[in-house]
Scaffold this motif. Structure first.
Motif, short mmCIF file in Angstrom:
data_model
loop_
_atom_site.label_atom_id
_atom_site.label_comp_id
_atom_site.label_asym_id
_atom_site.label_seq_id
_atom_site.Cartn_x
_atom_site.Cartn_y
_atom_site.Cartn_z
N TRP A 105 -20.92 161.29 25.16
CA TRP A 105 -18.97 161.19 25.17
C TRP A 105 -18.97 161.04 24.11
CZ3 TRP A 105 -17.07 156.78 24.50
CH2 TRP A 105 -17.86 155.58 24.81
N ALA A 106 -18.86 160.01 23.15
CA ALA A 106 -17.76 160.27 21.77
C ALA A 106 -18.38 160.86 20.79
CB ALA A 106 -18.53 158.82 21.70
N ASN A 107 -19.21 161.40 20.81
CA ASN A 107 -19.57 162.99 19.60
C ASN A 107 -19.84 164.32 20.73
OD1 ASN A 107 -20.71 164.87 18.59
ND2 ASN A 107 -22.53 163.19 18.59
N THR A 136 -18.70 153.55 21.45
CA THR A 136 -18.41 154.36 21.30
C THR A 136 -20.12 153.61 20.44
OG1 THR A 136 -16.59 154.93 20.81
CG2 THR A 136 -18.13 156.11 19.17
N ARG A 177 -21.10 155.40 30.83
CA ARG A 177 -19.38 154.41 30.45
C ARG A 177 -18.99 154.79 31.47
NH1 ARG A 177 -14.44 157.70 26.87
NH2 ARG A 177 -13.44 155.71 25.97
#
Length: 113
Positions: A31-33, A62, A48
């Motif tokens: 989800w952070a990429n 992250t 998350r």
């Protein structure tokens, strides 16, 4: 999809959970990429959200640092958490290059054809 001798035998619905990096000795949640499209990160975003609801830092940060000096174990542990939260069938780790790997959760699987 999984193939033998060039023939597809099994297809699978997968979601990216995250990836490990030997250089940073850490896990990066999918989800952070920003390189991944939203449709393959649904499971990671659910993880998350679960982490936010239950105040679990490792699921909302992250990066998760490899404190035990075993990056592959960290990847499998966090993938297993994603499998459980997302009610998935299992996990898959792509072949790695110099300690880097991608981890996926398997949402569905079927015979090809």
């Amino acid at each position: 999809m999984f193939a033998k001798d060039g023939d597809v035998k099994v297809t699978a619905e997968v979601q990216i959970a995250g990836s490990t990096s030997a250089k940073s000795q850490s896990w990066l949640w999918a989800w952070a990429n920003s390189n991944w499209p939203d449709n393959v990160m649904i499971g990671a975003k659910r993880v998350r959200s679960f982490g936010e609801t239950n105040s679990i830092d490792e699921l909302t940060q992250t990066y998760v640092t490899d404190v035990d000096d075993d990056l592959e174990v960290l990847g499998w542990e966090l993938s297993a958490v994603a499998v459980r939260i997302c009610d998935a069938l299992g996990a898959y780790r792509s072949p790695s290059a110099e300690g880097d790997a991608r981890y996926y959760i398997i949402k569905g699987i079927s015979w090809a054809g």
